[in-house]
Each structure stands twice: as structure tokens, then as C-alpha cells.
Design a protein around this motif. Structure first.
Motif, mmCIF file in Angstrom:
data_model
loop_
_atom_site.group_PDB
_atom_site.id
_atom_site.type_symbol
_atom_site.label_atom_id
_atom_site.label_comp_id
_atom_site.label_asym_id
_atom_site.label_seq_id
_atom_site.Cartn_x
_atom_site.Cartn_y
_atom_site.Cartn_z
ATOM 1 N N GLY A 252 0.813 -1.220 0.000
ATOM 2 C CA GLY A 252 0.000 0.000 0.000
ATOM 3 C C GLY A 252 0.840 1.260 0.000
ATOM 4 N N ASN A 253 2.157 1.116 -0.080
ATOM 5 C CA ASN A 253 3.074 2.267 -0.025
ATOM 6 C C ASN A 253 3.008 3.043 -1.347
ATOM 7 O OD1 ASN A 253 5.706 3.673 -0.550
ATOM 8 N ND2 ASN A 253 6.145 2.965 1.519
ATOM 9 N N HIS A 254 2.614 4.315 -1.252
ATOM 10 C CA HIS A 254 2.431 5.152 -2.432
ATOM 11 C C HIS A 254 3.722 5.285 -3.242
ATOM 12 C CE1 HIS A 254 0.625 8.568 -4.719
ATOM 13 N NE2 HIS A 254 1.886 8.956 -4.801
ATOM 14 N N ASN A 255 4.823 5.539 -2.565
ATOM 15 C CA ASN A 255 6.088 5.778 -3.274
ATOM 16 C C ASN A 255 6.599 4.521 -3.982
ATOM 17 O OD1 ASN A 255 6.201 8.503 -2.553
ATOM 18 N ND2 ASN A 255 7.172 8.019 -0.591
ATOM 19 N N ILE A 256 6.380 3.346 -3.368
ATOM 20 C CA ILE A 256 6.768 2.101 -4.035
ATOM 21 C C ILE A 256 5.914 1.883 -5.274
ATOM 22 C CG2 ILE A 256 6.763 -0.425 -3.813
ATOM 23 C CD1 ILE A 256 7.613 0.021 -0.873
ATOM 24 N N GLN A 257 4.620 2.153 -5.146
ATOM 25 C CA GLN A 257 3.739 2.070 -6.311
ATOM 26 C C GLN A 257 4.199 3.027 -7.411
ATOM 27 O OE1 GLN A 257 0.644 0.914 -7.839
ATOM 28 N NE2 GLN A 257 1.299 -0.909 -6.725
ATOM 29 N N PHE A 258 4.567 4.233 -7.040
ATOM 30 C CA PHE A 258 5.006 5.230 -8.020
ATOM 31 C C PHE A 258 6.267 4.752 -8.745
ATOM 32 C CE2 PHE A 258 7.436 8.993 -9.302
ATOM 33 C CZ PHE A 258 6.492 9.648 -10.086
ATOM 34 N N GLN A 259 7.233 4.240 -7.972
ATOM 35 C CA GLN A 259 8.470 3.752 -8.582
ATOM 36 C C GLN A 259 8.200 2.619 -9.567
ATOM 37 O OE1 GLN A 259 12.046 3.214 -5.959
ATOM 38 N NE2 GLN A 259 10.631 3.855 -4.358
ATOM 39 N N LEU A 260 7.364 1.671 -9.160
ATOM 40 C CA LEU A 260 7.075 0.520 -10.013
ATOM 41 C C LEU A 260 6.332 0.944 -11.279
ATOM 42 C CD1 LEU A 260 6.043 -2.103 -7.304
ATOM 43 C CD2 LEU A 260 8.080 -2.192 -8.757
#
Length: 367
Positions: A252-260
Motif C-alpha cells: 500500500g506504499n504510495h512511493n513504491i507504487q510510483f516507482q514501479l
């Protein structure tokens, strides 16, 4: 008429760090078809934090109503009948199911069989049926003194993983070989990785299972033996962005989603949102290019029950469950937390990510 003292663990809906124990009483004179259950034990995993974070959106607060502005986080566990006003449910019987983080639960019974019953309380009738059924443990051979705690910890998470695995296979894995699972050490991710690894082996599939995890959990995830490749969060940029990926996101981490999403771009062919392990980082400065698709397990469960029939659905889960439980027993040690103080400390640790993935957690408020 006698009264029975009870205790609810409640959390502030819009500020999960704030908690409150609420004392109440039940009468031993129940209305027709009502049964009072004393909750013996329930499991506590990061999945319960997800229930709290999306409680409003997904109606989880509606299962066990409490005082205004607060909610009771649901949990999976076991309870014993202490008072019964239903002719086919006896005092002393034991049931597994969806309980409040409380000492007791009052249910209104419907559809009783040897296998269990449905809670037909008015406020639960419009909620997903999968959460309203309570299993009679005497009629289920998988419940033993040795397995009860493992079942409480893993079975509800396992069913979610079983349904994700089933859905991915049904979609032919979106015609890709790269399956990336974030928060790879979490309990639901463990079950999914195990199922995918078994499916890969049994069907000789060309799948590369990648586990994304924190540095401190790399050795634990490697020890599980189900992932083909293990990557820490700082190394996302090393993924081969020229290949197509399915991502199953438990963080659910926004920044990890953004990176991916930025790295994989159009090669991210299915972005499946499941858990919210990292609930404190749900937002970030950069807007996400795409939203992803939230996986709601009851939808896939209802679909398969219609297609396979309930008996076949349960049989398929049972076979896969036994394979998983045989594999997981040696990797997990169970910690028990007793009473209100034990629950409060565990909740704080879980909320703040201070949990070792080697442990499974069981709570007992009635001891």
C-alpha cells in the motif's frame, strides 16, 4: 437473570493510534435463536490493520458496531458457546469464524447445519456472506489442538492468496512470466508465493517469482524457499523494465507504487492491490500514473462457488491448504498475548511495523 461481563477493544476510525476498551454486559436470558459466544482466541496480523485502514470504504466497521466515531477491527478466531437459545446449538460447542477483538459476541442464528451456522443479525445481512459463516470445529477434521492457532493466523489470509493464485491462473498470468510480490515477508504474501511456487512446479510453468522486501527481512524471505529472486526496496530500479510484469502489492506504499509504475510503465500489465502493510505511507507527493485494481476476495470466491459448486470449492481450498500448512509449520513460531494489556501492546507494535515475520500472533482476552 444473571449478567455476563464483556470487553470490546475499539479504535478511533479516523485516528487508528487512539484506542479504548469498552466494558459492557450481556444477560443470560437471550431472545429466540440468539447465542452468546465467549471468544477464546483470535489471530492478529497486518491484515487486521488493513481492515482498519479501509474499514469505512469496505464496510468492515459495520460487522461489529460500537460507540460513535470508533470501530471494532474484525479478526479470525475461535469461540465457545456459553449461552444458547437455539435448539440446535449447544453450550460448549466451538466455532471458528470472523469475530470482533472482544471477549464475547452475541449472534442471531440462521441456516444451522452440522458444519456450522450463519449469523443473521440484521446489521450483517447485507454484508458479504463469506464473513458471516461460523464453522463447527467438531465437524472439521483440520481443527486439532496442534493446528488451531495456525488456522486462526493463516486460513483467512490463505483463502485470499488461494483466490489470487486462482485468478492469475485463470487469466494465464496476463501472458507474462514475471510475478512481483511486494511485502514478501507478510503472511498473505507467504501463502501466495507458496501456492504460485507449487503451481509452477506441478505444471512446469515459465514463471519468475520475485519477492520485494526490506533489507532486514531478506534472509527470512530467502529461507522460505518459494521466491526465485529477492529484491530489497532500494533496488527497484534494477528490475528489467523491458519485460512484462504482474505486480501483487501488499504494502500500500504510495512511493513504491510510483516507482514501479514509472519504471515498468506499459509493461506493468496487471497491478493488483491487496494489502496495506505500510499504512502510514498511503500518500505521496507524486500522483500515481494509474490507480491499479483492488482485489476483493469475496467476489472471486462467489464466482468460483457458482462455477464449481460449494463442495468442490471447499475441496480445492482444502487440498491447497494442506500443502501450504505442511510447508509453513517449520518457518513460524507462535506468540500468545494475554488480556487487555497484551492486546494493546501488540496492536501498537503491529501499527508501527515492529513485528518479526518469523512470528504468528494469537490474542486471548478471556485469560
Amino acid at each position: 437473570m444473571a449478567t455476563i461481563n464483556a470487553l470490546d477493544f475499539t479504535v478511533k476510525i479516523d485516528e487508528l493510534q487512539k484506542t479504548q476498551f469498552v466494558e459492557k454486559t450481556y444477560s443470560d436470558e437471550l431472545s429466540s435463536n440468539q447465542v452468546l459466544l465467549e471468544i477464546d482466541k483470535f489471530s492478529f496480523t497486518s491484515n487486521n490493520i488493513t481492515y482498519g485502514v479501509v474499514g469505512e470504504k469496505m464496510n468492515y466497521w459495520k460487522f461489529f458496531p460500537t460507540q460513535s466515531g470508533y470501530g471494532i477491527i474484525p479478526a479470525w478466531g475461535l469461540a465457545n458457546v456459553v449461552v444458547s437459545n437455539h435448539p440446535y446449538v449447544q453450550v460448549g460447542q466451538r466455532f471458528y469464524g470472523y469475530y470482533p477483538m472482544s471477549s464475547h459476541l452475541l449472534v442471531t442464528i440462521n441456516n444451522v447445519s452440522s458444519k456450522g451456522f450463519v449469523d443473521n443479525a440484521k446489521h450483517r445481512q447485507a454484508l458479504p456472506p463469506i464473513y458471516n459463516f461460523y464453522t463447527n470445529t467438531e465437524q472439521d477434521p483440520t481443527f486439532t489442538l496442534e493446528t488451531e492457532k495456525l488456522i486462526s493466523i493463516f486460513r483467512p489470509l490463505f483463502i485470499t492468496s488461494f483466490l489470487i493464485d486462482d485468478y492469475l491462473a485463470e487469466q494465464n498470468f496476463y501472458n507474462t512470466s514475471q510475478i512481483l510480490i511486494t511485502s514478501a515477508s507478510s503472511k498473505t504474501a507467504q501463502a501466495l508465493a507458496c501456492l504460485l511456487a507449487l503451481r509452477k512446479k506441478e505444471n512446469s510453468l515459465d514463471l519468475n517469482l520475485l519477492g520485494l522486501t526490506s533489507k532486514k527481512n531478506i534472509e527470512f524471505v530467502r529461507h522460505l524457499g518459494w521466491y526465485d529472486q529477492i529484491i530489497n526496496y532500494d533496488s527497484i530500479a534494477r528490475l528489467n523494465s523491458n519485460q512484462k510484469f504482474v505486480v501483487i502489492d501488499f504494502t500500500g506504499n504510495h512511493n513504491i507504487q510510483f516507482q514501479l509504475q514509472k519504471l515498468l510503465n506499459n509493461n506493468l500489465v496487471y497491478n493488483c492491490l491487496v494489502g496495506i502493510v505500510d499504512w502510514q505511507n498511503l500518500k505521496g507527493e507524486n500522483p500515481l500514473p494509474k490507480k491499479g485494481e483492488f482485489f476483493f476476495a469475496p467476489t472471486q470466491a462467489e464466482k468460483r462457488q457458482k462455477e464449481w459448486g460449494l463442495a468442490k470449492f471447499q475441496q480445492n481450498i482444502g487440498v491447497a491448504w494442506q500443502q501450504f500448512i505442511d510447508a509453513i509449520q517449520s518457518t513460524i513460531s507462535i506468540k500468545e498475548h494475554i488480556g487487555a494489556q497484551g492486546l494493546e501492546q501488540l496492536y501498537s507494535d503491529m501499527l508501527n511495523g515492529k513485528i518479526d515475520p518469523k512470528h504468528g500472533h494469537i490474542v486471548s482476552l478471556n485469560r
